[in-house]
Design a protein around this motif. Structure first.
Motif, PDB file in Angstrom:
ATOM      1  N   GLY A  90       0.814  -1.215   0.000  1.00 49.83           N
ATOM      2  CA  GLY A  90       0.000   0.000   0.000  1.00 49.83           C
ATOM      3  C   GLY A  90       0.845   1.262   0.000  1.00 49.83           C
ATOM      4  O   GLY A  90       0.556   2.219  -0.710  1.00 49.83           O
ATOM      5  N   ILE A  91       1.920   1.260   0.813  1.00 52.21           N
ATOM      6  CA  ILE A  91       2.823   2.403   0.834  1.00 52.21           C
ATOM      7  C   ILE A  91       3.503   2.581  -0.512  1.00 52.21           C
ATOM      8  O   ILE A  91       3.609   3.695  -1.036  1.00 52.21           O
ATOM      9  CB  ILE A  91       3.861   2.251   1.971  1.00 52.21           C
ATOM     10  N   LEU A  92       3.942   1.482  -1.106  1.00 47.65           N
ATOM     11  CA  LEU A  92       4.639   1.534  -2.391  1.00 47.65           C
ATOM     12  C   LEU A  92       3.718   2.044  -3.505  1.00 47.65           C
ATOM     13  O   LEU A  92       4.066   2.967  -4.244  1.00 47.65           O
ATOM     14  CB  LEU A  92       5.195   0.157  -2.750  1.00 47.65           C
ATOM     15  N   VAL A  93       2.537   1.469  -3.605  1.00 45.83           N
ATOM     16  CA  VAL A  93       1.607   1.867  -4.667  1.00 45.83           C
ATOM     17  C   VAL A  93       1.074   3.276  -4.413  1.00 45.83           C
ATOM     18  O   VAL A  93       1.063   4.119  -5.321  1.00 45.83           O
ATOM     19  CB  VAL A  93       0.448   0.847  -4.786  1.00 45.83           C
ATOM     20  N   GLY A  95       2.418   5.686  -2.603  1.00 46.17           N
ATOM     21  CA  GLY A  95       3.497   6.656  -2.780  1.00 46.17           C
ATOM     22  C   GLY A  95       3.817   6.894  -4.238  1.00 46.17           C
ATOM     23  O   GLY A  95       4.073   8.031  -4.652  1.00 46.17           O
ATOM     24  N   SER A  96       3.802   5.830  -5.028  1.00 44.50           N
ATOM     25  CA  SER A  96       4.077   5.971  -6.462  1.00 44.50           C
ATOM     26  C   SER A  96       3.006   6.819  -7.144  1.00 44.50           C
ATOM     27  O   SER A  96       3.311   7.695  -7.957  1.00 44.50           O
ATOM     28  CB  SER A  96       4.159   4.600  -7.122  1.00 44.50           C
ATOM     29  N   ILE A  97       1.754   6.557  -6.798  1.00 44.75           N
ATOM     30  CA  ILE A  97       0.661   7.342  -7.385  1.00 44.75           C
ATOM     31  C   ILE A  97       0.770   8.803  -6.952  1.00 44.75           C
ATOM     32  O   ILE A  97       0.583   9.715  -7.763  1.00 44.75           O
ATOM     33  CB  ILE A  97      -0.712   6.738  -7.007  1.00 44.75           C
ATOM     34  N   TRP A  98       1.091   9.042  -5.696  1.00 44.30           N
ATOM     35  CA  TRP A  98       1.237  10.390  -5.180  1.00 44.30           C
ATOM     36  C   TRP A  98       2.372  11.130  -5.903  1.00 44.30           C
ATOM     37  O   TRP A  98       2.212  12.265  -6.335  1.00 44.30           O
ATOM     38  CB  TRP A  98       1.491  10.336  -3.684  1.00 44.30           C
ATOM     39  N   ILE A  99       3.499  10.464  -6.071  1.00 45.34           N
ATOM     40  CA  ILE A  99       4.640  11.082  -6.754  1.00 45.34           C
ATOM     41  C   ILE A  99       4.292  11.383  -8.215  1.00 45.34           C
ATOM     42  O   ILE A  99       4.575  12.480  -8.722  1.00 45.34           O
ATOM     43  CB  ILE A  99       5.886  10.177  -6.661  1.00 45.34           C
ATOM     44  N   MET A 100       3.677  10.427  -8.904  1.00 34.67           N
ATOM     45  CA  MET A 100       3.341  10.638 -10.314  1.00 34.67           C
ATOM     46  C   MET A 100       2.310  11.759 -10.473  1.00 34.67           C
ATOM     47  O   MET A 100       2.406  12.563 -11.403  1.00 34.67           O
ATOM     48  CB  MET A 100       2.816   9.344 -10.940  1.00 34.67           C
ATOM     49  N   GLN A 101       1.337  11.838  -9.558  1.00 40.54           N
ATOM     50  CA  GLN A 101       0.345  12.905  -9.628  1.00 40.54           C
ATOM     51  C   GLN A 101       1.004  14.255  -9.364  1.00 40.54           C
ATOM     52  O   GLN A 101       0.713  15.240 -10.032  1.00 40.54           O
ATOM     53  CB  GLN A 101      -0.765  12.641  -8.612  1.00 40.54           C
ATOM     54  N   ASN A 102       1.910  14.297  -8.398  1.00 37.67           N
ATOM     55  CA  ASN A 102       2.618  15.536  -8.084  1.00 37.67           C
ATOM     56  C   ASN A 102       3.499  15.971  -9.258  1.00 37.67           C
ATOM     57  O   ASN A 102       3.553  17.161  -9.594  1.00 37.67           O
ATOM     58  CB  ASN A 102       3.457  15.341  -6.821  1.00 37.67           C
ATOM     59  N   LEU A 103       4.180  15.033  -9.892  1.00 35.95           N
ATOM     60  CA  LEU A 103       4.984  15.357 -11.067  1.00 35.95           C
ATOM     61  C   LEU A 103       4.115  15.893 -12.198  1.00 35.95           C
ATOM     62  O   LEU A 103       4.471  16.863 -12.872  1.00 35.95           O
ATOM     63  CB  LEU A 103       5.757  14.133 -11.545  1.00 35.95           C
ATOM     64  N   HIS A 104       2.964  15.257 -12.396  1.00 34.73           N
ATOM     65  CA  HIS A 104       2.062  15.689 -13.444  1.00 34.73           C
ATOM     66  C   HIS A 104       1.554  17.109 -13.176  1.00 34.73           C
ATOM     67  O   HIS A 104       1.482  17.954 -14.090  1.00 34.73           O
ATOM     68  CB  HIS A 104       0.894  14.722 -13.570  1.00 34.73           C
ATOM     69  N   ALA A 105       1.195  17.395 -11.913  1.00 32.86           N
ATOM     70  CA  ALA A 105       0.654  18.706 -11.571  1.00 32.86           C
ATOM     71  C   ALA A 105       1.701  19.811 -11.667  1.00 32.86           C
ATOM     72  O   ALA A 105       1.385  20.962 -11.988  1.00 32.86           O
ATOM     73  CB  ALA A 105       0.070  18.670 -10.159  1.00 32.86           C
ATOM     74  N   ASN A 106       2.960  19.482 -11.399  1.00 31.48           N
ATOM     75  CA  ASN A 106       4.007  20.511 -11.365  1.00 31.48           C
ATOM     76  C   ASN A 106       4.911  20.522 -12.597  1.00 31.48           C
ATOM     77  O   ASN A 106       5.868  21.279 -12.633  1.00 31.48           O
ATOM     78  CB  ASN A 106       4.880  20.310 -10.124  1.00 31.48           C
ATOM     79  N   MET A 107       4.574  19.729 -13.573  1.00 31.94           N
ATOM     80  CA  MET A 107       5.416  19.654 -14.762  1.00 31.94           C
ATOM     81  C   MET A 107       5.266  20.928 -15.594  1.00 31.94           C
ATOM     82  O   MET A 107       4.169  21.427 -15.819  1.00 31.94           O
ATOM     83  CB  MET A 107       5.012  18.444 -15.603  1.00 31.94           C
ATOM     84  N   MET A 108       6.393  21.437 -16.075  1.00 36.53           N
ATOM     85  CA  MET A 108       6.357  22.644 -16.895  1.00 36.53           C
ATOM     86  C   MET A 108       5.987  22.258 -18.326  1.00 36.53           C
ATOM     87  O   MET A 108       6.593  21.356 -18.911  1.00 36.53           O
ATOM     88  CB  MET A 108       7.715  23.329 -16.898  1.00 36.53           C
ATOM     89  N   LEU A 109       5.003  22.910 -18.868  1.00 36.60           N
ATOM     90  CA  LEU A 109       4.579  22.641 -20.225  1.00 36.60           C
ATOM     91  C   LEU A 109       5.146  23.695 -21.163  1.00 36.60           C
ATOM     92  O   LEU A 109       5.198  24.876 -20.843  1.00 36.60           O
ATOM     93  CB  LEU A 109       3.068  22.624 -20.314  1.00 36.60           C
ATOM     94  N   GLY A 110       5.534  23.274 -22.326  1.00 38.86           N
ATOM     95  CA  GLY A 110       6.039  24.207 -23.328  1.00 38.86           C
ATOM     96  C   GLY A 110       7.465  24.649 -23.053  1.00 38.86           C
ATOM     97  O   GLY A 110       8.110  24.244 -22.110  1.00 38.86           O
ATOM     98  N   GLY A 111       8.018  25.473 -23.873  1.00 38.68           N
ATOM     99  CA  GLY A 111       9.407  25.867 -23.712  1.00 38.68           C
ATOM    100  C   GLY A 111       9.690  27.279 -23.885  1.00 38.68           C
ATOM    101  O   GLY A 111       9.400  28.299 -23.806  1.00 38.68           O
TER     102      GLY A 111
END
Length: 111
Positions: A90-93, A95-111
């Motif tokens: 549960g911690i592994l899954v 945590g992975s979902i939390w990290i991926m969601q956080n990366l998705h939310a904070n990812m810079m789009l465009g250049g």
């Protein structure tokens, strides 16, 4: 004569009745979410929650009916090790979902 078979370590294997019951429950727990997805008449969240609940129930049916995991005091180590494994998973899954969601939310789009 009983349908249950004794193993070399003194434990009992399941009877034919318990295996058939487990099989039927497994099939029903698979058909319910499959039918919901195929019908298309439910919201995404409803389908997600139903699939999650049925998956948890499916795991419990598999453990009790086929793996013969019960909550007797003699098998306390089995239950304890399963609970620890479930916690780590549960911690592994989660945590992975939390990290991926956080990366998705904070990812810079465009250049």
């Amino acid at each position: 004569m009983s349908d249950a078979h004794a193993s070399h370590d003194g434990g009992n294997h399941g009877s034919v009745k318990s295996y058939v019951t487990g099989l039927i429950l497994s099939i029903v727990l698979t058909i319910i979410p499959f039918g919901m997805v195929m019908s298309g008449g439910f919201s995404t969240m409803t389908v997600f929650v139903t699939i999650s609940i049925m998956a948890i129930l499916q795991v419990l049916v598999q453990l009790v009916m086929f793996m013969h995991l019960d909550f007797k005091t003699e098998e306390g180590w089995n239950v304890g090790s399963f609970a620890f494994t479930a916690l780590i998973l549960g911690i592994l899954v989660g945590g992975s979902i939390w990290i991926m969601q956080n990366l998705h939310a904070n990812m810079m789009l465009g250049g």
